[in-house]
Design an enzyme around this catalytic site. Structure first.
Site, PDB file in Angstrom:
ATOM      1  N   HIS A 202      39.637 144.279 -28.181  1.00  0.00           N
ATOM      2  CA  HIS A 202      38.817 145.388 -27.696  1.00  0.00           C
ATOM      3  C   HIS A 202      37.349 145.227 -28.051  1.00  0.00           C
ATOM      4  O   HIS A 202      36.472 145.705 -27.336  1.00  0.00           O
ATOM      5  CB  HIS A 202      39.404 146.733 -28.133  1.00  0.00           C
ATOM      6  CG  HIS A 202      40.581 147.079 -27.287  1.00  0.00           C
ATOM      7  ND1 HIS A 202      41.858 146.764 -27.656  1.00  0.00           N
ATOM      8  CD2 HIS A 202      40.658 147.633 -26.060  1.00  0.00           C
ATOM      9  CE1 HIS A 202      42.687 147.131 -26.690  1.00  0.00           C
ATOM     10  NE2 HIS A 202      41.982 147.659 -25.715  1.00  0.00           N
ATOM     11  N   GLU A 449      52.078 147.430 -18.622  1.00  0.00           N
ATOM     12  CA  GLU A 449      51.528 146.576 -19.681  1.00  0.00           C
ATOM     13  C   GLU A 449      52.632 145.929 -20.499  1.00  0.00           C
ATOM     14  O   GLU A 449      52.392 145.009 -21.267  1.00  0.00           O
ATOM     15  CB  GLU A 449      50.691 147.398 -20.663  1.00  0.00           C
ATOM     16  CG  GLU A 449      49.688 148.308 -20.026  1.00  0.00           C
ATOM     17  CD  GLU A 449      48.811 148.997 -21.046  1.00  0.00           C
ATOM     18  OE1 GLU A 449      47.802 148.407 -21.427  1.00  0.00           O
ATOM     19  OE2 GLU A 449      49.141 150.129 -21.446  1.00  0.00           O
ATOM     20  N   ASP A 473      47.365 143.589 -22.040  1.00  0.00           N
ATOM     21  CA  ASP A 473      48.570 143.795 -22.841  1.00  0.00           C
ATOM     22  C   ASP A 473      49.782 143.126 -22.208  1.00  0.00           C
ATOM     23  O   ASP A 473      50.665 142.650 -22.921  1.00  0.00           O
ATOM     24  CB  ASP A 473      48.842 145.296 -23.032  1.00  0.00           C
ATOM     25  CG  ASP A 473      48.021 145.858 -24.192  1.00  0.00           C
ATOM     26  OD1 ASP A 473      47.928 145.169 -25.225  1.00  0.00           O
ATOM     27  OD2 ASP A 473      47.461 146.955 -24.055  1.00  0.00           O
ATOM     28  N   CYS A 520      43.649 146.689 -13.924  1.00  0.00           N
ATOM     29  CA  CYS A 520      42.481 147.123 -14.684  1.00  0.00           C
ATOM     30  C   CYS A 520      42.294 146.297 -15.960  1.00  0.00           C
ATOM     31  O   CYS A 520      41.421 146.572 -16.763  1.00  0.00           O
ATOM     32  CB  CYS A 520      42.568 148.610 -15.022  1.00  0.00           C
ATOM     33  SG  CYS A 520      43.980 149.005 -16.050  1.00  0.00           S
TER      34      CYS A 520
HETATM   35  C1  PEP Z   1      45.155 146.290 -20.574  1.00  0.00           C
HETATM   36  O1  PEP Z   1      45.971 146.240 -21.491  1.00  0.00           O
HETATM   37  O2  PEP Z   1      45.037 145.398 -19.700  1.00  0.00           O
HETATM   38  C2  PEP Z   1      44.231 147.433 -20.469  1.00  0.00           C
HETATM   39  C3  PEP Z   1      43.440 147.580 -19.428  1.00  0.00           C
HETATM   40  O3  PEP Z   1      44.203 148.316 -21.514  1.00  0.00           O
HETATM   41  P1  PEP Z   1      43.456 147.997 -22.899  1.00  0.00           P
HETATM   42  O4  PEP Z   1      42.680 146.720 -22.709  1.00  0.00           O
HETATM   43  O5  PEP Z   1      42.570 149.140 -23.203  1.00  0.00           O
HETATM   44  O6  PEP Z   1      44.585 147.837 -23.838  1.00  0.00           O
HETATM   45 MG    MG Z   2      46.348 148.002 -22.708  1.00  0.00          MG
END
Ligand code: PEP
Ligand code: MG
Length: 594
Positions: A202, A449, A473, A520
């Site tokens: 992140h 995910e 994920d 996403c």
């Molecule tokens: C993902 O897991 O691809 C996602 C968009 O959520 P995050 O990156 O916030 O875990």
């Molecule tokens: Mg995620």
């Protein structure tokens, strides 16, 4: 001496500037520039804080009971000696005068310099005095914070001020927690380097959203680079060049200018609709972390928000969570800023490398939970805290009275979770009706995910309106690779056949069920995957606003129908990346010939 450090490229571009080493524990110290006219008063602040600490230590010494071991008084003497050493405050003044750093920043910059010298000492006793120096600096920082009437851990105090300094500054740290990265969104740094982290950690995601060059997972950059070294960050290759030669500098300055020109060229596509050569319209949505990011989304030509990571509203609040009204105002601000375009709000996704309070990934690895990525995170946490969850749902529903809102649930793996979510929604609607709050129609979506969700998608699709594939994920859980761990970063492979099969299967199943599907995760914003995702039938991508122009350019040059003919071969290949690159290149050249 010039040398290079290698890491994982996470945010594109070239940054050239001076290194600012910040210890992870000092990231929350205010970093801002002062003006020329403030220099004198800033030096006085530092000296006042030093005098206050001197008094504190003298008083402590005098008040020691008679039977106190002699070592304790000697320790206080060592602290007093360090406090009065010119190497600390004298050099701190240098950072204030020459660099216009505020006192706290100047002091921690000097701490980094001295700490390095202590580390290199041969003598064990002297080397261990580093801890004493850190304690002394901690005391001075507390005195400075008291003077400003706030605690030293007030992260909101990282602000940008105008300064006519010529040299851009690049942040070098062992690790940066995602919540600290958020502070740097408004900060003075033009790029950053960390020892820890992977491409989709992140911290890296927030760096990409800031659109500044970044390299993570260098393992030892913060040990090798010194305060104020000249460095080049090559965010495309993942290299850091320390003390570059003049020829090297010239070459990178040239590349910097080229990439600025390229950005300016791509920015002209802002108002061009994303339509493929064969007329397929593609939605390009934005991923945002805060409501204020919505402006950049509109500016970049996004046609909606595909992922509002609401957890960033919940972080670093010392255990106190945002209330319903505070959340409602934040969601409404994003909805209004998007001017009628859809805003997909994801319910809080804390846990794993996104802790509620300020813990860096390295701290997390040693804290609390054995396997945080598989623990009580995301929807699991929300369902374990029903009143917090309903509060968030109420805030999201109330925002839907002001525009088009979609509700997205992270980390769903069980049908029972969907049932509980639907029940909570019913209850919340009832509560809003009773309280006389207006709300609109809110589509419900789940994130794909966890491999289990992808495998059982037809069952999930019966209960929801849309799905959004979180590839970050999905890759982590399919391949059993911690996405934030640089030690296994080389195994984190979006081209892995198992990942591609889950991805292709999810897109086609959602489409056949007549439900909208988007991606996403970071794959959506990487132009290297645009052809592949188009070929799989994806027509909705969500990414950081800064990534929209280059993905749009690829879409404008693609023939989705032709690309789709290569999908089966890619999915059946033992080397899908090579197969895809060759097949898509062949499709493009046929296009040119016709
Ligand atoms: C993902 O897991 O691809 C996602 C968009 O959520 P995050 O990156 O916030 O875990
Ligand atoms: Mg995620």
């Amino acid at each position: 001496m010039s040398f290079q450090v290698f890491g994982i490229p996470v945010s594109r571009g070239v940054a050239i500037g001076r290194a600012v080493l910040v210890a992870s524990s000092r990231l929350d110290v205010a970093h801002y520039f002062i003006t020329e006219s403030q220099i004198e008063s800033e030096i006085k602040r530092a000296l006042r804080a030093r005098d206050e600490v001197a008094l504190e230590l003298e008083t402590l010494k005098q008040d020691l009971p008679g039977d106190t071991p002699h070592e304790l008084a000697a320790l206080l003497d060592v602290h007093l000696m360090l406090l009065h050493d010119e190497a600390l405050l004298g050099a701190t003044k240098h950072w204030i005068v020459e660099r216009h750093y505020n006192a706290e920043w100047a002091l921690s910059a000097q701490l980094e310099v001295l700490a390095r010298q202590f580390d290199e000492m041969e003598d064990d006793y002297l080397r261990e005095r580093k801890a004493d120096l850190e304690q002394v600096v901690e005391r001075i920082l507390s005195a400075l914070a008291r003077e400003q009437g706030k605690s030293p851990t007030d992260a909101a105090s990282v602000v940008q001020r105008d300064f006519a300094g010529e040299d851009p500054l690049l942040l070098v740290a062992a690790d940066i927690a995602p919540a600290d990265m958020m502070q740097f969104k408004r900060s003075v740094f033009h790029g950053f380097i960390t020892d820890i982290g992977g491409k989709t950690s992140h911290t890296a995601i927030v760096a990409r959203s800031m659109d500044i060059p970044a390299v993570v997972g260098t393992r030892e950059a913060s040990r090798l680079i010194r305060q104020d070294d000249w460095i080049i960050i090559d965010g495309d290759a993942g290299t850091v060049i320390v003390n570059p030669s003049p020829i090297m500098l010239e070459e990178y300055r040239f590349r910097q200018r080229q990439s600025e020109l390229e950005r300016a060229r791509l920015a002209r596509l802002r108002h061009t609709p994303a339509v493929t050569l064969d007329g397929e319209r593609v939605e390009l949505h934005a991923n945002i972390e805060l409501p204020s990011d919505a402006a950049a989304a509109v500016e970049a030509g996004a046609t909606g928000v595909g992922l509002f990571r609401s957890e960033f509203l919940f972080m670093n609040r010392g255990g106190e969570l945002p209330g319903e009204d505070e959340q409602f105002l934040a969601y409404r601000a994003a909805v209004e800023a998007m001017r009628g375009m859809p805003v997909t709000i994801r319910t809080v996704d804390v846990g794993a490398d996104k802790p509620l309070d300020r813990l860096s990934v390295s701290e997390l690895r040693h804290e609390h939970v054995l396997n945080p990525a598989m623990g009580l995170r995301a929807i699991r946490w929300s369902l374990a805290e029903p009143s917090m969850f309903r509060q968030q749902l109420r805030a999201i529903y109330r925002a839907s009275a002001f525009g088009k809102v979609r509700l997205l649930i992270p980390m769903v793996a069980h049908l029972n979770e969907v049932r509980q979510i639907l029940e909570s929604i019913k209850k919340v609607q009832q509560q809003l009706n009773d309280a006389g709050h207006a709300y609109g129609l809110v589509a419900l979506g789940v994130m794909i995910e966890i491999p289990a969700a992808a495998v059982m998608l037809p069952l999930l699709l019966k209960h929801v309106d849309f799905v959004s594939i979180g590839t970050n994920d999905l890759i982590q859980y399919t391949l059993a690779i911690d996405r934030a761990d640089e030690a296994v970063a080389h195994l984190y492979d979006p081209w892995h056949p198992a990942v591609l099969q889950l991805l292709a299967g999810s897109i086609s199943q959602a489409r056949s069920a007549g439900k909208s599907v988007s991606v996403c995760g970071e794959m959506a914003g990487d132009p290297a995957f645009t052809d592949l995702l188009l070929a799989m039938g994806l027509r909705s991508f969500s990414m950081h606003p800064s990534q929209i122009p280059s993905v749009k350019q690829r879409i404008l040059r693609a023939d989705a129908g032709r690309l789709s003919r290569a999908v089966t071969a890619v999915l059946q290949s033992e080397d899908p990346q090579r197969e895809a690159e060759q097949a898509f290149a062949a499709q493009r050249s046929k296009q040119v010939l016709q």
